[in-house]
Every structure is written in C-alpha cells, then in structure tokens.
Motif scaffolding. Structure first.
Motif, mmCIF file in Angstrom:
data_model
loop_
_atom_site.group_PDB
_atom_site.id
_atom_site.type_symbol
_atom_site.label_atom_id
_atom_site.label_comp_id
_atom_site.label_asym_id
_atom_site.label_seq_id
_atom_site.Cartn_x
_atom_site.Cartn_y
_atom_site.Cartn_z
ATOM 1 N N GLU A 100 7.377 2.815 -4.151
ATOM 2 C CA GLU A 100 6.771 2.139 -2.686
ATOM 3 C C GLU A 100 7.575 2.601 -2.024
ATOM 4 N N VAL A 101 8.706 2.783 -1.950
ATOM 5 C CA VAL A 101 9.278 3.918 -1.300
ATOM 6 C C VAL A 101 10.291 2.186 -0.255
ATOM 7 N N ILE A 102 9.392 1.695 0.592
ATOM 8 C CA ILE A 102 10.115 0.453 1.714
ATOM 9 C C ILE A 102 9.193 -0.703 0.640
ATOM 10 N N SER A 103 9.752 -1.700 0.672
ATOM 11 C CA SER A 103 9.399 -3.223 0.717
ATOM 12 C C SER A 103 10.244 -4.406 0.595
ATOM 13 N N ASN A 104 9.331 -5.041 0.339
ATOM 14 C CA ASN A 104 10.130 -6.617 0.429
ATOM 15 C C ASN A 104 10.440 -7.026 -0.627
ATOM 16 N N PHE A 105 10.421 -5.799 -1.857
ATOM 17 C CA PHE A 105 10.731 -6.369 -3.982
ATOM 18 C C PHE A 105 12.106 -5.878 -3.133
ATOM 19 N N LYS A 117 13.437 6.199 -5.270
ATOM 20 C CA LYS A 117 13.058 6.166 -6.558
ATOM 21 C C LYS A 117 11.875 5.374 -6.889
ATOM 22 N N SER A 118 11.898 4.190 -5.807
ATOM 23 C CA SER A 118 10.967 3.304 -6.393
ATOM 24 C C SER A 118 9.327 4.399 -6.183
ATOM 25 N N GLY A 173 0.658 -1.084 0.378
ATOM 26 C CA GLY A 173 0.180 0.026 -0.115
ATOM 27 C C GLY A 173 0.731 1.086 -0.162
ATOM 28 N N ASP A 174 0.491 2.052 0.203
ATOM 29 C CA ASP A 174 0.835 3.360 0.122
ATOM 30 C C ASP A 174 1.251 3.929 1.944
ATOM 31 N N TYR A 175 1.785 3.077 2.689
ATOM 32 C CA TYR A 175 2.170 3.400 4.151
ATOM 33 C C TYR A 175 3.059 3.574 4.236
ATOM 34 N N PHE A 176 4.274 3.689 2.970
ATOM 35 C CA PHE A 176 5.665 4.242 3.508
ATOM 36 C C PHE A 176 6.028 5.166 2.509
ATOM 37 N N ASN A 177 4.638 5.892 1.568
ATOM 38 C CA ASN A 177 5.572 6.569 0.780
ATOM 39 C C ASN A 177 5.711 7.882 1.493
ATOM 40 N N LYS A 178 5.663 8.344 3.237
ATOM 41 C CA LYS A 178 6.089 9.437 3.686
ATOM 42 C C LYS A 178 7.762 9.059 3.824
ATOM 43 N N PHE A 179 8.766 8.019 3.732
ATOM 44 C CA PHE A 179 9.738 8.110 3.973
ATOM 45 C C PHE A 179 10.387 8.271 3.053
ATOM 46 N N LYS A 180 10.123 8.555 1.761
ATOM 47 C CA LYS A 180 10.959 8.434 0.761
ATOM 48 C C LYS A 180 11.998 9.447 0.696
ATOM 49 N N LYS A 181 11.743 10.804 1.805
ATOM 50 C CA LYS A 181 13.237 11.553 1.834
ATOM 51 C C LYS A 181 13.855 11.449 2.832
#
Length: 276
Positions: A269-274, A266-267, A189-197
């Motif tokens: 999802e920012v943080i992912s298990n992929f 750059k992704s 989901g977009d749970y981790f978008n806030k950690f992009k920077k």
C-alpha cells in the motif's frame, strides 16, 4: 447459522477478548453431545473438527490511530510473573494474570498487573487465548472496558519488532502535540502506489482534516508532512480519494479528525494508516 453470523459481527466490532468464539466453540460441542448420545464417539470427533475449522480466532485489526484513540492504557511493559485466577465470580475460568513492569508509559495511569485470556501453560489458540512468558517485553494497547485485559487480538508490538522505533516516534509525536482524536480509518486502495519511489524526511505524516457531509476532506491542515517533493500531490490524493469512517458501518460527517499516515515503500500500500 444466523446467530453465529450475529455473534461474529459483535466480536469484530469489539474484538478485545475473542470470547464470542469461545462460547460458540463450547456451545456447539455441548449441543451435539446432548442431542445425539448414541453416536457419541462420532459426534465428538465431528464437533472438534467443525469447531476448529469454523470458529478459529479471528481478529479485526485496527489502524495505529484507532488503537491510540480507543485504548486507555498504552505502554511498553515487561512480564514479571504469570498465575491462574478465577474471573467473573468463577463463571469463566479461562483467564490468568500477569504481573508487569512498566518500562515506558505513553498514555493512562500505572497498573501493576493485567488480565489475560487463557490458562498458564494451557492455551487454546482457536479461542483467541495468548501465552505470555516471563521476561517478554512489548508495547501494548489496553482499555478499561476489558479490565486491562489481553487476548491474541489485543494490539501489541514486540520490542524486538523492526517497526518499534517508528511506532514509538508516532506515539511521542501525538503526546507532544496533545493529539487525541485519531479514531478514523478509510478503505484502502491503490491511490498511493504512484508514490512508491519518493524520498521522505519523515516516515509518517499527521493531518488535521475537516470532514464534510459526504465524509470527504473539505480542508486539510498539515501538522507534519512526509518531507517530500510530492507532499502536495499526496494531500490532493487524500482530499480527492478518501472517504472517512468511524467503523465499518458509520461514516464521519461534519467533524474534525486527525489522520496519521505511514510511508513504507516495501509495502503493497506504500502509504497507509497502518504501521506496516
């Protein structure tokens, strides 16, 4: 139609060879040609078009942790030689073999050759077949269930891929810490978008998670963090938002798991298990 749906479900669950699509492809062509011989030319054309559109190769991609846990052989290899062979007592001749050199072995025992879906210089991409070339180097994940075989759906990374060093580091970390139970995924989901920077010291984090009866994280032990001032917030998000599963149909309940997560600003999802 019902049978084709069931076949696709089975293929998505295992998705090693892609043979379900091969059987459907030849099955449909064969049935059409036998039942309507008068319209042979028309039916042949229709069957080929129908098969390409409907039964193109589909792969159920898995996370890094799933690939590591579910496969018996993980190694960097080089292709030395390819040659056609019969398989399954000649019942299926759409296979060839590749002799390999192991450049680095991460998991499993040494092998000298692998079975490959297709025929040398005659590959059907729509049937999940794959062409391996002499001199090609890659990191592969293979299992004994498929006779250490490869198709286009097999987890693999070219050694020239920009993410290969990250994948190597993650594999070396798991092996050094004797970690095995990484067969877990969650719906993204977009749970981790806030950690992009955020700024991180590590490109991946590893957590030991006790999963409760609701398939949520009851407690989390950090094996390696991202090394960011947002690590605690990331852990809170994992505990609050994620529901853990073994596969699409089965939730994890009352078990201890290992979750490997990767950071890539750059992704999408920012943080992912992929590895992205």
């Amino acid at each position: 139609r019902r049978q084709s749906i069931d076949d696709e479900k089975r293929c998505r669950e295992k998705c090693r060879w892609g043979e379900c699509f091969v059987k459907q492809y030849f099955g449909i062509v064969f049935v059409f040609l036998i039942k309507i011989p008068i319209m042979k030319k028309f039916v042949l054309l229709f069957a080929v078009v129908f098969s390409v559109n409907v039964f193109a190769c589909k792969c159920a991609y898995q996370s890094f942790g799933e690939n590591f846990a579910q496969n018996d052989f993980v190694a960097e290899i080089e292709i030395l030689k390819t040659y056609d062979v019969d398989f399954n007592n000649g019942e299926d001749d759409r296979f060839y073999k590749a002799d390999i050199k192991i450049l680095k072995l991460y998991k499993g025992k040494k092998i000298s050759s692998i079975l490959v879906r297709g025929k040398v210089s005659n590959i059907y991409e729509s049937a999940c077949e794959i062409e391996l070339k002499v001199g090609q180097k890659m990191l592969v994940y293979l299992d004994t269930e498929s006779n250490f075989g490869m198709s286009s759906c097999t987890p693999k990374t070219d050694l020239n891929n920009e993410n290969i060093n990250l994948e190597r580091k993650a594999l070396e970390f798991l092996i050094a810490h004797k970690i095995k139970k990484t067969n877990v995924f969650y719906f993204s989901g977009d749970y981790f978008n806030k950690f992009k920077k955020i700024k991180t010291q590590n490109n991946f984090a590893v957590y030991k998670i006790k999963v409760d009866a609701k398939s949520k994280a009851e407690s989390i032990t950090v094996i390696q963090n991202f090394g960011s001032n947002k690590d605690e917030e990331i852990l809170f998000t994992v505990k609050k938002e994620l529901v853990f599963l073994k596969n699409f149909m089965t939730e994890i309940k009352n078990e201890e798991i290992i979750l490997v997560m990767f950071y890539n600003p750059k992704s999408e999802e920012v943080i992912s298990n992929f590895i992205q």
